[in-house]
Design a protein around this motif. Structure first.
Motif, short mmCIF file in Angstrom:
data_model
loop_
_atom_site.label_atom_id
_atom_site.label_comp_id
_atom_site.label_asym_id
_atom_site.label_seq_id
_atom_site.Cartn_x
_atom_site.Cartn_y
_atom_site.Cartn_z
N TYR A 24 0.90 -1.45 0.06
CA TYR A 24 -0.10 0.02 0.01
C TYR A 24 0.69 1.41 -0.07
CZ TYR A 24 1.36 0.22 4.86
OH TYR A 24 1.93 0.57 6.07
N TYR A 25 1.96 1.23 0.67
CA TYR A 25 2.78 2.43 0.59
C TYR A 25 3.80 2.90 -0.63
CZ TYR A 25 6.58 -1.04 1.21
OH TYR A 25 7.22 -2.14 1.44
N GLN A 26 3.61 1.99 -1.66
CA GLN A 26 4.15 2.08 -2.92
C GLN A 26 3.19 3.06 -3.70
OE1 GLN A 26 7.03 1.21 -3.80
NE2 GLN A 26 7.50 -0.19 -2.12
N ARG A 27 4.02 3.94 -4.71
CA ARG A 27 3.23 4.64 -5.46
C ARG A 27 2.24 4.23 -6.36
NH1 ARG A 27 6.64 6.66 -10.19
NH2 ARG A 27 8.25 5.52 -10.34
N ASP A 28 1.33 4.74 -6.95
CA ASP A 28 0.43 4.11 -8.08
C ASP A 28 1.21 4.23 -9.17
OD1 ASP A 28 -1.80 4.24 -6.26
OD2 ASP A 28 -2.61 5.83 -7.11
N TYR A 29 0.83 3.33 -10.23
CA TYR A 29 1.24 3.07 -11.36
C TYR A 29 1.27 4.45 -12.25
CZ TYR A 29 2.49 1.37 -15.97
OH TYR A 29 3.04 0.91 -17.19
N THR A 30 2.18 5.10 -12.59
CA THR A 30 2.19 6.40 -13.27
C THR A 30 3.05 6.62 -14.52
OG1 THR A 30 4.50 6.88 -12.21
CG2 THR A 30 2.39 7.56 -10.72
N TRP A 31 3.51 5.07 -15.17
CA TRP A 31 4.13 5.42 -16.15
C TRP A 31 3.02 5.84 -17.49
CZ3 TRP A 31 8.45 1.24 -17.87
CH2 TRP A 31 9.49 1.58 -17.11
N ALA A 32 3.69 6.53 -18.06
CA ALA A 32 2.88 6.96 -19.37
C ALA A 32 3.11 6.42 -20.56
CB ALA A 32 2.96 8.57 -19.30
N GLU A 33 2.75 6.99 -21.68
CA GLU A 33 3.35 6.19 -23.14
C GLU A 33 4.51 6.47 -23.25
OE1 GLU A 33 2.12 6.96 -27.86
OE2 GLU A 33 0.52 7.73 -26.20
N GLU A 34 5.41 7.56 -22.87
CA GLU A 34 6.72 7.72 -23.18
C GLU A 34 7.72 6.74 -22.59
OE1 GLU A 34 10.20 11.22 -22.37
OE2 GLU A 34 8.00 11.71 -22.44
N GLU A 35 7.53 6.59 -21.11
CA GLU A 35 8.13 5.63 -20.43
C GLU A 35 7.67 4.19 -20.95
OE1 GLU A 35 7.51 8.91 -17.77
OE2 GLU A 35 6.21 7.75 -18.90
N VAL A 36 6.73 3.74 -21.25
CA VAL A 36 6.35 2.32 -21.99
C VAL A 36 7.10 2.31 -23.32
CG1 VAL A 36 4.51 0.63 -22.81
CG2 VAL A 36 4.19 2.23 -20.62
N ARG A 37 6.85 3.28 -24.08
CA ARG A 37 7.69 3.11 -25.64
C ARG A 37 9.01 3.08 -25.21
NH1 ARG A 37 4.84 4.42 -29.89
NH2 ARG A 37 2.90 5.26 -29.58
#
Length: 124
Positions: free
Chosen positions: A33-46
């Motif tokens: 629960y203390y970890q940040r939410d998934y925040t990767w956007a298209e740029e990081e995935v690409r």
């Protein structure tokens, strides 16, 4: 104490490499629960996909490696830090953005392969 490890007893920290198969096989993961939410956007995935594709393209033209892909060069994905909650359960501490992205990619690839297989059987 084993090489690449720190501490003693239950709190021992070990460093070891895994293949993707070993990383995902017969184990489930949890993000605390203390970890940040998934925040990767298209740029990081690409960026991740481009890096993986570039690495694959580099060695995939070598006939010897195509026949024996287990001999292909390793690709370093960066660290995945976790602790074992039980034998088949791990809790991710670091690397969850890459880990979740890879997991989503594998789920999509599996769905595509299954869909392709179903189409091949019905049209064959």
């Amino acid at each position: 104490m084993a090489e690449g490890s720190v501490g003693t007893g239950v709190d021992e920290i070990k460093s070891q490499g895994f293949s993707l198969k070993e990383l995902f096989r017969d184990v489930s993961y949890q993000v605390d629960y203390y970890q940040r939410d998934y925040t990767w956007a298209e740029e990081e995935v690409r960026t991740l996909l481009r890096d993986l594709c570039t690495s694959f393209a580099y060695w995939s033209n070598d006939p010897a490696l195509i026949r024996r892909p287990g001999n292909a060069p390793q690709y370093f994905l960066g660290p995945f830090v976790y602790y074992e909650q039980s034998k088949n359960r791990r809790c991710l501490v670091d690397g969850q953005q890459r880990f979740v992205t890879l997991h989503l990619l594998f789920l999509q690839l599996r769905a595509r392969v299954r869909d392709h297989g179903a189409r091949s059987v019905s049209t064959g």
